[in-house]
Design a protein around this motif. Structure first.
Motif, PDB file in Angstrom:
ATOM      1  N   LEU A   1      -0.565 -11.246   0.381  1.00 54.66           N
ATOM      2  CA  LEU A   1      -0.889 -11.884   1.383  1.00 54.66           C
ATOM      3  C   LEU A   1      -0.967 -13.301   2.135  1.00 54.66           C
ATOM      4  N   ALA A   2      -0.525 -13.897   0.605  1.00 52.35           N
ATOM      5  CA  ALA A   2      -0.628 -15.421   0.761  1.00 52.35           C
ATOM      6  C   ALA A   2       0.808 -15.590   1.772  1.00 52.35           C
ATOM      7  N   PRO A   3       1.010 -16.479   2.180  1.00 53.21           N
ATOM      8  CA  PRO A   3       2.459 -16.801   2.734  1.00 53.21           C
ATOM      9  C   PRO A   3       3.229 -16.710   1.621  1.00 53.21           C
ATOM     10  N   SER A   4       2.982 -17.893   1.215  1.00 53.30           N
ATOM     11  CA  SER A   4       3.847 -17.677   0.331  1.00 53.30           C
ATOM     12  C   SER A   4       3.951 -16.623  -1.182  1.00 53.30           C
ATOM     13  N   ALA A   5       3.062 -15.907  -0.783  1.00 58.01           N
ATOM     14  CA  ALA A   5       3.434 -14.743  -2.252  1.00 58.01           C
ATOM     15  C   ALA A   5       4.854 -13.569  -1.400  1.00 58.01           C
ATOM     16  N   ARG A   6       4.561 -13.745  -0.245  1.00 58.20           N
ATOM     17  CA  ARG A   6       5.817 -12.546   0.194  1.00 58.20           C
ATOM     18  C   ARG A   6       6.884 -12.163  -0.145  1.00 58.20           C
ATOM     19  N   ALA A   7       6.949 -10.370   0.428  1.00 57.71           N
ATOM     20  CA  ALA A   7       8.593 -10.563  -0.534  1.00 57.71           C
ATOM     21  C   ALA A   7       9.195 -10.016   0.918  1.00 57.71           C
ATOM     22  N   ALA A   8      10.309 -10.417   0.739  1.00 52.97           N
ATOM     23  CA  ALA A   8      11.729 -10.050   1.736  1.00 52.97           C
ATOM     24  C   ALA A   8      11.781  -8.307   1.913  1.00 52.97           C
ATOM     25  N   ARG A   9      11.863  -7.497   1.093  1.00 53.19           N
ATOM     26  CA  ARG A   9      11.898  -5.971   0.783  1.00 53.19           C
ATOM     27  C   ARG A   9      10.611  -5.094   0.990  1.00 53.19           C
ATOM     28  N   ALA A  10      11.076  -3.814   2.230  1.00 54.71           N
ATOM     29  CA  ALA A  10       9.813  -3.140   1.742  1.00 54.71           C
ATOM     30  C   ALA A  10       9.378  -2.621   0.902  1.00 54.71           C
ATOM     31  N   VAL A  11      10.416  -2.320   0.135  1.00 53.25           N
ATOM     32  CA  VAL A  11       9.732  -1.552  -1.267  1.00 53.25           C
ATOM     33  C   VAL A  11       8.883  -1.998  -1.862  1.00 53.25           C
ATOM     34  N   ASP A  12       9.387  -4.005  -2.641  1.00 56.18           N
ATOM     35  CA  ASP A  12       8.645  -4.682  -3.273  1.00 56.18           C
ATOM     36  C   ASP A  12       7.995  -4.810  -2.313  1.00 56.18           C
ATOM     37  N   VAL A  13       7.184  -4.721  -1.128  1.00 52.79           N
ATOM     38  CA  VAL A  13       5.747  -5.049  -0.761  1.00 52.79           C
ATOM     39  C   VAL A  13       4.870  -3.557  -1.254  1.00 52.79           C
ATOM     40  N   THR A  14       5.749  -1.782  -1.058  1.00 52.87           N
ATOM     41  CA  THR A  14       4.605  -0.885  -1.337  1.00 52.87           C
ATOM     42  C   THR A  14       4.668  -1.048  -3.128  1.00 52.87           C
ATOM     43  N   ASP A  15       5.485  -1.826  -3.904  1.00 52.90           N
ATOM     44  CA  ASP A  15       5.773  -1.684  -4.871  1.00 52.90           C
ATOM     45  C   ASP A  15       3.922  -2.592  -5.257  1.00 52.90           C
ATOM     46  N   ALA A  16       4.215  -3.481  -4.989  1.00 49.42           N
ATOM     47  CA  ALA A  16       2.838  -4.431  -5.593  1.00 49.42           C
ATOM     48  C   ALA A  16       1.225  -3.602  -4.685  1.00 49.42           C
ATOM     49  N   VAL A  17       1.380  -2.954  -3.657  1.00 51.94           N
ATOM     50  CA  VAL A  17       0.087  -2.988  -3.564  1.00 51.94           C
ATOM     51  C   VAL A  17      -0.108  -0.997  -3.714  1.00 51.94           C
ATOM     52  N   ILE A  18       0.877  -0.091  -5.038  1.00 51.95           N
ATOM     53  CA  ILE A  18       1.699   0.631  -5.474  1.00 51.95           C
ATOM     54  C   ILE A  18       1.627   2.145  -4.427  1.00 51.95           C
ATOM     55  N   ALA A  19       0.803   1.603  -3.133  1.00 58.74           N
ATOM     56  CA  ALA A  19       1.372   2.393  -2.134  1.00 58.74           C
ATOM     57  C   ALA A  19       0.315   2.510  -0.878  1.00 58.74           C
ATOM     58  N   LEU A  20       0.980   2.686   0.233  1.00 61.78           N
ATOM     59  CA  LEU A  20       0.522   2.757   1.426  1.00 61.78           C
ATOM     60  C   LEU A  20       0.543   4.053   2.253  1.00 61.78           C
ATOM     61  N   HIS A  21      -1.250   3.201   2.596  1.00 63.17           N
ATOM     62  CA  HIS A  21      -1.331   4.439   3.576  1.00 63.17           C
ATOM     63  C   HIS A  21      -0.555   5.451   4.472  1.00 63.17           C
ATOM     64  N   ALA A  22      -0.796   6.481   4.638  1.00 61.26           N
ATOM     65  CA  ALA A  22       0.684   7.286   5.346  1.00 61.26           C
ATOM     66  C   ALA A  22       0.104   7.861   6.566  1.00 61.26           C
ATOM     67  N   THR A  23      -1.303   8.589   6.533  1.00 57.92           N
ATOM     68  CA  THR A  23      -2.016   9.517   7.449  1.00 57.92           C
ATOM     69  C   THR A  23      -1.890   8.866   9.145  1.00 57.92           C
ATOM     70  N   ASP A  24      -1.908   7.883   8.706  1.00 55.27           N
ATOM     71  CA  ASP A  24      -1.534   6.891  10.341  1.00 55.27           C
ATOM     72  C   ASP A  24       0.053   6.639  10.525  1.00 55.27           C
ATOM     73  N   PRO A  25       0.927   7.026  10.606  1.00 53.05           N
ATOM     74  CA  PRO A  25       1.933   6.487  10.070  1.00 53.05           C
ATOM     75  C   PRO A  25       2.009   4.860  10.923  1.00 53.05           C
ATOM     76  N   ALA A  26       1.259   4.689  11.844  1.00 49.53           N
ATOM     77  CA  ALA A  26       1.398   2.493  12.208  1.00 49.53           C
ATOM     78  C   ALA A  26       0.982   2.174  10.669  1.00 49.53           C
ATOM     79  N   THR A  27       0.232   2.548  10.100  1.00 51.12           N
ATOM     80  CA  THR A  27      -0.251   1.620   8.973  1.00 51.12           C
ATOM     81  C   THR A  27       0.189   1.583   7.900  1.00 51.12           C
TER      82      THR A  27
END
Length: 391
Positions: free
Chosen positions: A23-49
């Motif tokens: 969440l801190a700008p210096s910690a942001r990732a380049a790939r969506a898969v790395d983001v997802t692994d960082a939080v384990i799972a993204l809620h997908a009930t609402d596709p926009a989320t």
């Protein structure tokens, strides 16, 4: 002699959140898969989320990277899993999520559907269901991806209607199409492909898929608990139980299996961390974030007091306990945001974080507006503050 458990303050937990959840700008990732692994799972009930949560953590925010991961290299997949909720997880983690939670849900889904077919009294049974599933898979193999409506047009069995809860006050007639497709998806035999329309749409095409490898459930639960602790720890047994939907017995067995260490949180509450994960997190720069409804950083604990003032709950949650879009400053939720019909992003602060925070929040709103572009976002679960801001 027993040693005194390590203490981890709420401030330290917020610093962990900033770095480990990217969440801190210096910690942001380049790939969506790395983001997802960082939080384990993204809620997908609402596709926009999915897109909003991922882009909040991407160094170069944009839907193209998320869609590439979901629909081109399929490094991200949707699964019906924790708490019978739809999540996006990485392909690498998916077998553990499926074995720890998803398979049991699929078994229950099949048992319930077969029960309703038989109770309908029209001669439908498990054999009929298997034939219908085979027909769906054959159609998708030959012509996929296809939407649910196009599948129903091509497979006559999907146009069948049954009476459920016959003779009871809540007796109703239902079509089987959605339930058959949902079951095939829960078992990993089909998956969602690109949606019709924009990335905010929930009308997906379906395509054939291979079920995940079968892993021992206890092994899968231990691995999921280990990863969750590394991203969300320190946390309590109740937190892990809430996030996974497991029984308390399964939670405790998983914590023992991974060798979780006991720590003390503010208020002398017993928490747990992954083995050896007690060192202070390096400090991060001041940061602001605009996170969407159901974002994992807001939803993943049963007790969120370390980052959420209880006085803010009435404005930010709906009646079912779903959190809406939130404004963050240095690891605390300080307000909520919304997008109006004309595309303008607006927010309201529920506490006064100061002038520096206001400037950072303004910058994050501008970043969000830039990549969202012409899209319009209305959360599926609307909260009092979000409704007020868009009125």
């Amino acid at each position: 002699m027993s040693s005194t458990p390590h203490r981890i303050s709420a401030a330290e937990r917020r610093t962990r959140l900033a770095r480990r959840h990217l969440l801190a700008p210096s910690a942001r990732a380049a790939r969506a898969v790395d983001v997802t692994d960082a939080v384990i799972a993204l809620h997908a009930t609402d596709p926009a989320t999915v897109h909003l949560s991922a882009c909040a953590r991407l160094a170069d925010a944009g839907i193209a990277e998320v869609e590439r991961a979901l629909y081109e290299d399929v490094s991200l997949v949707r699964l019906l899993s924790m708490r019978r909720t739809l999540f996006v997880v990485s392909e690498e983690l998916a077998p553990y999520v499926a074995a720890s939670t998803g398979h049991a849900i699929a078994v229950k889904e099949r048992t319930t559907l077969v029960k309703h077919l038989v109770e309908d009294g029209g001669g439908l049974d498990e054999r009929w269901l298997a034939d219908a599933e085979d027909a769906v898979l054959a159609e998708l193999t030959a012509r996929g991806p296809l939407t649910g409506s196009r599948l129903s047009a091509a497979v006559p069995a999907l146009r069948t209607k049954i009476t459920v809860f016959r003779g009871k006050k809540h007796e109703t007639v239902q079509g089987v199409s959605t339930r058959v497709i949902r079951l095939l998806a829960a078992e990993g035999r089909i998956r969602r492909d690109r949606p019709r329309g924009s990335w905010t749409s929930s009308q997906f095409g379906w395509t054939v898929s291979e079920p995940w490898p079968v892993l021992p459930p206890a092994e899968a639960q231990a691995e999921l608990a280990r990863r969750w602790l590394l991203r969300y720890g320190p946390a309590t047994e109740a937190d892990l139980k809430w996030w996974t939907g497991w029984t308390l017995g399964h939670v405790r067995k998983a914590l023992v299996a991974v060798g979780a260490e006991e720590v003390r949180l503010d208020g002398d509450i017993v928490g747990h961390v992954a083995p050896g994960d007690t060192e202070p997190e390096p400090p991060v720069e001041p940061w602001a974030a605009l996170l969407p409804a159901l974002d994992p950083s807001a939803m993943a604990w049963a007790d969120r007091a370390f980052h959420l003032d209880t006085g803010h709950r009435a404005a930010l949650f709906d009646y079912a306990g779903n959190i809406g879009p939130t404004v963050w400053w240095n690891g605390e939720i300080v307000g909520g945001w919304a997008q109006r019909a004309d595309g303008e992003f607006v927010w309201r602060l529920l506490s006064d974080p100061g002038r520096e925070a206001s400037a950072a929040i303004e910058a994050e709103a501008a970043r969000l507006s830039e990549w969202v572009g012409e899209a319009r976002i209305t959360p599926r679960f609307r909260t009092p503050l979000e409704r007020e801001l868009t009125a």
